[in-house]
Design an enzyme around this catalytic site. Structure first.
Site, PDB file in Angstrom:
ATOM      1  N   GLY A 176       0.831  -1.186   0.000  1.00 26.79           N
ATOM      2  CA  GLY A 176       0.000   0.000   0.000  1.00 26.79           C
ATOM      3  C   GLY A 176       0.873   1.246   0.000  1.00 26.79           C
ATOM      4  O   GLY A 176       2.035   1.203   0.416  1.00 26.79           O
ATOM      5  N   CYS A 177       0.320   2.357  -0.466  1.00 31.69           N
ATOM      6  CA  CYS A 177       1.117   3.577  -0.593  1.00 31.69           C
ATOM      7  C   CYS A 177       1.570   4.085   0.771  1.00 31.69           C
ATOM      8  O   CYS A 177       2.730   4.470   0.952  1.00 31.69           O
ATOM      9  CB  CYS A 177       0.322   4.637  -1.354  1.00 31.69           C
ATOM     10  SG  CYS A 177      -1.345   4.927  -0.739  1.00 31.69           S
ATOM     11  N   PHE A 178       0.671   4.088   1.753  1.00 33.84           N
ATOM     12  CA  PHE A 178       1.048   4.566   3.090  1.00 33.84           C
ATOM     13  C   PHE A 178       2.081   3.635   3.738  1.00 33.84           C
ATOM     14  O   PHE A 178       3.084   4.115   4.281  1.00 33.84           O
ATOM     15  CB  PHE A 178      -0.180   4.707   3.989  1.00 33.84           C
ATOM     16  CG  PHE A 178      -1.102   5.814   3.607  1.00 33.84           C
ATOM     17  CD1 PHE A 178      -0.679   7.133   3.592  1.00 33.84           C
ATOM     18  CD2 PHE A 178      -2.431   5.564   3.261  1.00 33.84           C
ATOM     19  CE1 PHE A 178      -1.540   8.169   3.251  1.00 33.84           C
ATOM     20  CE2 PHE A 178      -3.293   6.594   2.909  1.00 33.84           C
ATOM     21  CZ  PHE A 178      -2.857   7.890   2.908  1.00 33.84           C
TER      22      PHE A 178
END
Lengths: 351, 351, 351, 351
Positions: A149-151
């Site tokens: 995921g990006c986070f």
């Protein structure tokens, strides 16, 4: 030369994959799928790529399945991804999945977090978490990469060396993240309607965003004990970019040199991680603004001596290092290509 | 391989030139000048290019003059440009000037418009207007290219085929232009202070902006008679991009096919001009948004049959096709390189 | 005290009407309708008005119809507006309609432009165009006001005095308009999705936007002959505000003083029209930025002597003077209240 | 009626004070000072207030000192404020200071934090911290109010009830704050130049911003023991607004109802603090977007049960509740006026 298909090509991650692969020396886009826009001519379905895509097959998933390809990027909703992967992998293709389906080491945890049944749990064990900075060797050998995921990418890269080197406590970590709107995808909704986003800042996903268990999983592995991050994402009036500001208690007396050394040890040779800590100028710590379109993750830090705390900061482009860039980086490793191939864009400034 | 110097390297056009030349297969950046920031370390003077520039000499103009180079880009204020060019050209270098100094065919007009004395009027005659779409052949033979103003590039490319083919009247043309803030440069001032720009739109430069006589000059040449455009630029809350919406009276009965044909005739083989006129989708006419970082100029049009008018629209990135991109394109021609070399970036979307 | 209902209260115009009427000394909001959000609690249906609305009835149109009111604001889609007005007017209520239904003097023209059958053509004749600067006296006597479109308000106020005084030619007028996104309403769609709007500028509605015939109608009346404006709206990355840049050929020799005099003659006593033409500073001509939330329309101009043209500029807040503000101003006139009542907000700067 | 002077009237806080006082029923603006813009005509010095200010004296500080006034707002740099206050207070005027000069209970701390000598330390003891939610009674009796910094206002209001009620630990508090650019003032500089701010997010002021000791001071008083917040501000691409996301360890088992009760106990009757915690919609927690121009501070919270942490969120308009609004609120108290007088603007949405 690798013939690739992109499933879910008309979303923002799909667009970014197209951009990268169109100029990738060893890739050829052979097929593109879109459930929603497949009726449109290329120019309207892919306005940024007018006149550049006509040689690729384009249609709904089932219409492009028979196209001969070597590698597939899945920019699909979770569960859809897993079922497509399950169908494709047996054919001997390399699969880079950008959904959450193969990110979790624990299937029950995945099922609890996403509230669904995993459709191909047996594949989960073969999947490698697509973060080359940690799983480079495994990625070279797997046919299935699960792009983080990006986070989590930002938070993990900020904290991994500090936990690994024991410079911060495992307990009490806070990750306050700020993201551009493109992370929410291309589907219109009131929450992403221009007048509701502009000039504002919105905390969301509380109390426990789905990316939280994912970062806990990887950081716990790094720390060698349970890490439970308090993570709050905020939506900002910008299109691209993530900034993760992470707060952790220093383990005893920790100096700037200690932190610097830890980062250099782990990232000194990384092609896409820079350590940024300037003494002057307006870009002293990492900022996503100057990273748009690049595959870079900048990391930096400051010490709050009054509270004996380390503030670790990471910045990246959510569509690149936070999605499509890491995906291509993983594909390069899986294919035996140079890891940085097709990922050398250095950004636009100002933008 | 061409060794290049960039004078005025720490402005936005300078940054863009650096970006382009760093990845240009036939160029090597040998020297960079900055009067204002030359005391800073590379990382602070060029934050977008951290770690990429340390091999180039960097200093004030007089400090880098002795560096051996083959070509020079001048991103300097007018009059400064002309005097540097006058010094450099006799050494046999190629010079691409991004100021207004060599854009005018009439020195007195230049002097009236800019309110200064031209410091090297004799050079004016050797200079070629750096718009390859019109002056390609001449650019191949000149040592001195004068890159057009950003607004004139957009307006000229929108209207040139229509005037050349006699489809619109020379009289009564309006060019309403919208620009991002980067066109105003990197120097802070109240007019570009974030809180004074955001959420607004500002008409400026009235009654006669300095780019007006420049567009009149070239369009008059195209029309074969005097063209006096009414030109009003507007500052928009965005960083890059120009949109020129041009209004002209049709010469008699003009149909869509006529306009389309004229554009195709002149731009059908142009590598950097696209004709955009989609029947559906949200990007039907040219928009600068999807051109950021590219050297493209998109042109399109609509007919207002009620008023017998042609609306011609052009979009470009003011720092690229409106400045640094055209500069490199001109340099390519002047150097015998393929015209598109180093200019193949296809843009980021969304941004 | 006037008891009012707002039909279509959860759109942006509805919100603005609520804001104005909540602090209007002579108005009391008695009923609010929403077809889409009526199931929500007040706080979620009207987030900007948390805790301020609980005394008003709230429901779908048919649920609030029986509430006793004296005046009704219709912020409804066209055709729906007309049918509600037809039902309500016979009850002796004042009706201020913000749709296009009653703006046209010619029913066939309305039907051609909107592609629908007019549901209550007989009412059209009683309706007064809700632009007090032109129709003040008639508004005092009518039970039905048709608030103008946002673009027509700006363009008409910019050009009316010039046409009325014969300073510009009726032929060849161009109105290049720039608008914020809120003009597109609160319904999400790809065209208003944040990542597709930010950092861009989009011409739309070509070749003939629906507001074009409306401005032609009023300007023709002013000129005493047929006026056919070439009108192109552009979507900007901002939320509120319209800027109309209008271009017209001067009728013979026209000087600054002539234009200034014409504006002063028509607007010198207008409470909501200011003539703006500063010699210095960054806000020399009208700009919507400093008008957000106000009912002002600023007008200004410049002369292009090289082309014998007048550039007339008008700025306003599309949700205020372009919609809700004019609506309340009309209601004040229809009710015998001071025209400026409840409309004295002076704007926020910076915003 | 109170005759007021605003020192430093051409900055953003000055503008906001003008806006508030122009429509304040008991205030009359008698004098305005500006060191930088006093040569300009009113319209250019105060573009948002064209035609509204001509009755006030306007000049440099020394030019307006003799104007007869009852109350003075000081929107001046620190140290300048203190010396003006020292001169004015003996005349029996009420003084509301918006600088940092009188915010600290410890003069040595002030001097260490700001790196200057305090010019009138003796006044420090008479000053009351201008946060009516805590110091209401004292403000009623003082002639000198010290309006808090914008960040401290948000962070203190978010955490005060939780510390006061012992719901969170004093140790380990993090305040991650996001601010609009107007907080940086009206003076242009590279860091606030539009192209350097747009589309970015910038952490700054590390390791210890000057507002940090100020919030520590007040929160320590609330907790009854030493609180050392780790505070990091971030610059966002928006003009107004602060969001403070505060993280604290819960003191033992704390439930939603406990937190809710604490907030209600302290803020239940506060006119300008709202508790926001919606179950649905897109504005569930406090957001500054819908507070622009209002004097509100919205507070809300979420519990992270996995980490036993409280996330407390506060939002406000930095120029209002974070500066000019609190200043007028304090002045109302000091003058015996209703506390909310002139502060009833309910915001614009969308903006």
């Amino acid at each position: 030369m690798t013939k690739v298909a992109i499933y879910g090509a008309t979303g923002y991650t799909g667009f970014e994959l197209i951009r990268l692969l169109l100029s990738h020396p060893k890739a050829k886009i052979s097929a593109l799928s879109s459930e929603q826009y497949s009726d449109l001519p290329y120019g309207q379905a892919f306005p940024p790529f007018r006149g550049m895509l006509s040689k690729a097959a384009f249609g709904k998933m089932e219409q492009i399945r028979s196209v001969d390809v070597d590698a597939v990027f899945l920019a699909l909703p979770h569960t859809v991804s897993a079922s497509v992967a399950a169908e494709i992998l047996p054919r001997g293709l390399r699969v880079v999945d950008l959904s959450a389906d193969f990110r979790f080491r624990s299937i029950p945890l995945y099922e609890a977090v996403y509230g669904v049944r995993h459709v191909s749990p047996e594949l989960g064990e073969r999947a490698v978490y697509g973060l080359p900075e940690i799983y480079r060797d495994a990625l070279r050998k797997t046919p299935l990469a699960a792009v983080p995921g990006c986070f989590p990418t930002a938070v993990i890269l900020a904290l991994y060396p500090l936990l690994k080197e024991g410079l911060i406590e495992a307990k009490g970590i806070v990750a306050d993240c700020k993201t551009g709107v493109s992370g929410g995808g291309r589907g219109p909704s009131l929450g992403f309607h221009y007048p509701e986003v502009e000039a504002g800042v919105r905390p969301y996903g509380l109390p426990r965003h789905r990316h939280n268990p994912e970062m806990d999983q990887e950081l716990s592995l790094a720390a060698g004990r349970k890490v439970t991050v308090t993570f709050v994402p905020h939506l900002l009036p910008m299109v691209r970019g993530i900034l993760a500001t992470c707060y952790a208690t220093a383990s005893g007396k920790v100096g700037e040199r200690d932190v610097e050394t830890a980062y250099r040890k782990h990232y000194g040779k990384e092609p896409f991680v820079r350590i940024v800590n300037d003494a002057g100028g307006i870009y002293r710590l990492p900022e996503p603004k100057i990273l748009a379109g690049t595959n870079l993750c900048d990391v930096g830090f400051a010490l709050d001596e009054h509270a004996n705390r380390v503030v670790a900061v990471a910045a990246l482009d959510n569509l690149m290092k936070g999605a499509a860039g890491s995906a291509v980086q993983s594909m390069n490793l899986m294919s035996g290509y140079p890891e940085t191939m097709g990922l050398d864009f250095m950004g636009l400034h100002p933008i």
